[in-house]
Design a protein around this motif. Structure first.
Motif, mmCIF file in Angstrom:
data_model
loop_
_atom_site.group_PDB
_atom_site.id
_atom_site.type_symbol
_atom_site.label_atom_id
_atom_site.label_comp_id
_atom_site.label_asym_id
_atom_site.label_seq_id
_atom_site.Cartn_x
_atom_site.Cartn_y
_atom_site.Cartn_z
ATOM 1 N N PRO A 97 0.832 -1.209 0.000
ATOM 2 C CA PRO A 97 0.000 0.000 0.000
ATOM 3 C C PRO A 97 0.865 1.257 0.000
ATOM 4 O O PRO A 97 1.875 1.317 0.707
ATOM 5 C CB PRO A 97 -0.801 -0.121 1.300
ATOM 6 C CG PRO A 97 -0.848 -1.587 1.573
ATOM 7 C CD PRO A 97 0.481 -2.112 1.114
ATOM 8 N N PRO A 98 0.513 2.263 -0.783
ATOM 9 C CA PRO A 98 1.313 3.489 -0.832
ATOM 10 C C PRO A 98 1.213 4.281 0.466
ATOM 11 O O PRO A 98 0.249 4.150 1.225
ATOM 12 C CB PRO A 98 0.704 4.260 -2.003
ATOM 13 C CG PRO A 98 -0.702 3.765 -2.085
ATOM 14 C CD PRO A 98 -0.653 2.320 -1.679
ATOM 15 N N THR A 99 2.220 5.106 0.679
ATOM 16 C CA THR A 99 2.225 5.973 1.858
ATOM 17 C C THR A 99 1.247 7.121 1.691
ATOM 18 O O THR A 99 0.543 7.500 2.629
ATOM 19 C CB THR A 99 3.644 6.521 2.093
ATOM 20 O OG1 THR A 99 4.557 5.427 2.186
ATOM 21 C CG2 THR A 99 3.705 7.351 3.364
ATOM 22 N N LEU A 100 1.200 7.668 0.473
ATOM 23 C CA LEU A 100 0.298 8.792 0.236
ATOM 24 C C LEU A 100 0.057 8.977 -1.252
ATOM 25 O O LEU A 100 0.788 8.443 -2.095
ATOM 26 C CB LEU A 100 0.864 10.088 0.842
ATOM 27 C CG LEU A 100 2.238 10.574 0.355
ATOM 28 C CD1 LEU A 100 2.129 11.417 -0.915
ATOM 29 C CD2 LEU A 100 2.927 11.386 1.442
ATOM 30 N N PHE A 101 -0.988 9.751 -1.560
ATOM 31 C CA PHE A 101 -1.267 10.183 -2.926
ATOM 32 C C PHE A 101 -1.303 11.700 -2.935
ATOM 33 O O PHE A 101 -1.993 12.322 -2.121
ATOM 34 C CB PHE A 101 -2.605 9.635 -3.425
ATOM 35 C CG PHE A 101 -2.977 10.143 -4.799
ATOM 36 C CD1 PHE A 101 -2.296 9.712 -5.924
ATOM 37 C CD2 PHE A 101 -4.004 11.075 -4.955
ATOM 38 C CE1 PHE A 101 -2.632 10.185 -7.188
ATOM 39 C CE2 PHE A 101 -4.349 11.546 -6.212
ATOM 40 C CZ PHE A 101 -3.659 11.097 -7.337
ATOM 41 N N ASN A 102 -0.532 12.303 -3.843
ATOM 42 C CA ASN A 102 -0.486 13.753 -3.975
ATOM 43 C C ASN A 102 -1.338 14.144 -5.178
ATOM 44 O O ASN A 102 -0.955 13.910 -6.328
ATOM 45 C CB ASN A 102 0.965 14.209 -4.162
ATOM 46 C CG ASN A 102 1.110 15.723 -4.139
ATOM 47 O OD1 ASN A 102 0.211 16.453 -4.553
ATOM 48 N ND2 ASN A 102 2.255 16.192 -3.660
ATOM 49 N N SER A 103 -2.503 14.721 -4.919
ATOM 50 C CA SER A 103 -3.420 15.065 -6.008
ATOM 51 C C SER A 103 -2.911 16.242 -6.833
ATOM 52 O O SER A 103 -3.284 16.394 -8.005
ATOM 53 C CB SER A 103 -4.810 15.388 -5.446
ATOM 54 O OG SER A 103 -4.749 16.494 -4.559
ATOM 55 N N GLU A 104 -2.047 17.069 -6.245
ATOM 56 C CA GLU A 104 -1.525 18.226 -6.975
ATOM 57 C C GLU A 104 -0.521 17.800 -8.035
ATOM 58 O O GLU A 104 -0.559 18.278 -9.172
ATOM 59 C CB GLU A 104 -0.881 19.212 -5.997
ATOM 60 C CG GLU A 104 -0.437 20.507 -6.655
ATOM 61 C CD GLU A 104 0.040 21.527 -5.639
ATOM 62 O OE1 GLU A 104 0.891 22.356 -6.010
ATOM 63 O OE2 GLU A 104 -0.430 21.491 -4.489
ATOM 64 N N THR A 105 0.396 16.899 -7.657
ATOM 65 C CA THR A 105 1.384 16.402 -8.623
ATOM 66 C C THR A 105 0.922 15.112 -9.285
ATOM 67 O O THR A 105 1.592 14.606 -10.181
ATOM 68 C CB THR A 105 2.732 16.149 -7.922
ATOM 69 O OG1 THR A 105 2.542 15.196 -6.860
ATOM 70 C CG2 THR A 105 3.288 17.443 -7.357
ATOM 71 N N HIS A 106 -0.199 14.584 -8.858
ATOM 72 C CA HIS A 106 -0.784 13.351 -9.389
ATOM 73 C C HIS A 106 0.222 12.207 -9.310
ATOM 74 O O HIS A 106 0.597 11.604 -10.319
ATOM 75 C CB HIS A 106 -1.275 13.554 -10.827
ATOM 76 C CG HIS A 106 -2.507 12.752 -11.127
ATOM 77 N ND1 HIS A 106 -2.737 12.146 -12.332
ATOM 78 C CD2 HIS A 106 -3.582 12.440 -10.341
ATOM 79 C CE1 HIS A 106 -3.902 11.505 -12.296
ATOM 80 N NE2 HIS A 106 -4.429 11.674 -11.100
#
Length: 381
Positions: A97-106
């Protein structure tokens, strides 16, 4: 003619401890979107050369294992292992599982997590997969990077890829891949590590796999690779290699594999001088085939060595000849085994150039030059 020696490629990969398993899945992460991003990591079989890897013996006689495929095997195994290690490392991380998703940089990010195999205290690693804006060369880019502590902005990519995956078939697509031992070494040195025995050099590859554009139902794979400054066997010999590998698989299951290697290294080993060896191999259904070699420079002096070999479906030599041409243009046959008329059956009864088999000379020189530059200078080159 004395046995030629292809310098061995160093089989090494960026080592790290995988992030600890996560028992729960973040409900805020879109799992379908995550699956789409994960497909940006190319399948290693789409970049791995397929040549006989079970050839034994060192003979140059009719009925013995063919010489040129045998010479190519260490390179094939080295490239396949290198690519496999790179992509296995990245795939193992992004499967968690990923640590996070950055919607700004996608982008999805995994880490930073401890690099437990490093002697440096505070040495960590991370992986990211980022979707690029429309109009960029690659839909996705990904990287495996090293950093000290948790400052993501200081991360140094040591594996980098740019990919255009086929959304309908994970076994198709195109892209580039870079393994940068120099960046990893510089990172360690800058942070006080002893890098004396660490690997050196860079490997850059461009790849594409998809349907043949000739209208047939065949599938085509092309991989163009460039090694620069790689350690040879024992870590003392620098090797520069360009290679082209391709495979065409027909709807009937028949395959053609072709490879062209251009190597700068100590091939003759009479002195430490480096020769240039150009080797071209073609195999039908991983067996019947023909190989051609040209050797120049180094201990060969002004002479040019040309070798031709044909083998049967069991990759056993049926014809072998070496001709040396001196600076006056005089040709001398150094060695001949077998008869070309019977040992080189059609379609391999003519030079490979007459068959239209692609070589490095046929590769778009802009693409090849970009890969060579990346292998020479890294991402910022």
């Amino acid at each position: 003619m004395k046995k030629l020696t292809l310098p061995a490629l160093l089989l090494a990969a960026t080592a790290c401890t995988m992030p600890p398993p996560v028992e729960t899945v973040d409900p805020t992460i879109d799992q379908a979107e995550l699956a789409r991003f994960r497909r940006a990591v190319p399948k290693k079989q789409n970049l791995s050369a397929a040549l006989p890897e079970s050839i034994a013996g060192t003979g140059a006689l009719v009925g013995d294992p063919a010489v040129y495929p045998q010479m190519a095997v260490p390179h094939v195994v080295g490239v396949n292992t290198l690519i496999g290690n790179i992509l296995d490392t990245v795939e193992a991380v992004v499967a968690t599982p990923p640590t996070l998703f950055n919607s700004e940089t996608h982008e999805f990010l995994w880490g930073p997590f401890d690099n437990g195999d490093s002697p440096l205290e505070g040495d960590k690693a991370l992986v990211y997969i980022r979707e690029q804006p429309e109009g960029e060369d690659f839909q996705f880019v990904f990287a495996f990077a090293r950093l000290m502590g948790d400052d993501v902005a200081s991360a140094v990519p040591v594996i980098w890829g740019g990919v255009n995956p086929n959304p309908d078939d994970e076994d198709q697509g195109s892209g580039v891949l870079l393994l940068d031992f120099e960046a990893s070494r510089a990172f360690g040195e800058a942070n006080g590590a002893d890098v004396t025995t660490e690997a050196r050099g860079r490997f850059a590859a461009g790849f594409a796999r998809g349907p043949n554009d000739d209208g047939s139902d065949s599938m085509v794979t092309i991989v163009i690779g460039s090694f620069r400054g790689f350690n040879g066997e024992g870590g003392t010999e620098v090797v520069n290699v360009d290679h082209l590998w391709g495979n065409v698989t027909g709807a009937d299951g028949n395959t053609i594999d072709f490879m062209n290697l251009a190597i700068e290294g100590n091939v003759l080993q009479d002195t430490t001088a480096a020769e240039t060896l150009d080797m071209q191999l073609v195999l039908w259904n991983r067996g019947l085939g023909r190989g051609e070699v040209v050797l120049t420079g180094g201990d060969a002096g002004a002479n040019i060595g040309d070798g031709t070999e044909c083998w049967d479906a069991a990759v056993e030599q049926q014809y072998y000849q070496v001709v040396v041409t001196d600076e006056a243009g005089t040709e001398t046959v150094i060695e001949t085994e077998g008869d070309a008329a019977t040992g080189c059956p059609a379609p391999f009864d003519v030079p490979l150039a007459d068959l239209g088999i692609p070589t490095l000379a046929d590769v778009d020189q802009g693409i090849l030059g970009a890969l060579q530059n990346a292998a020479e200078n890294g991402l910022g080159g």
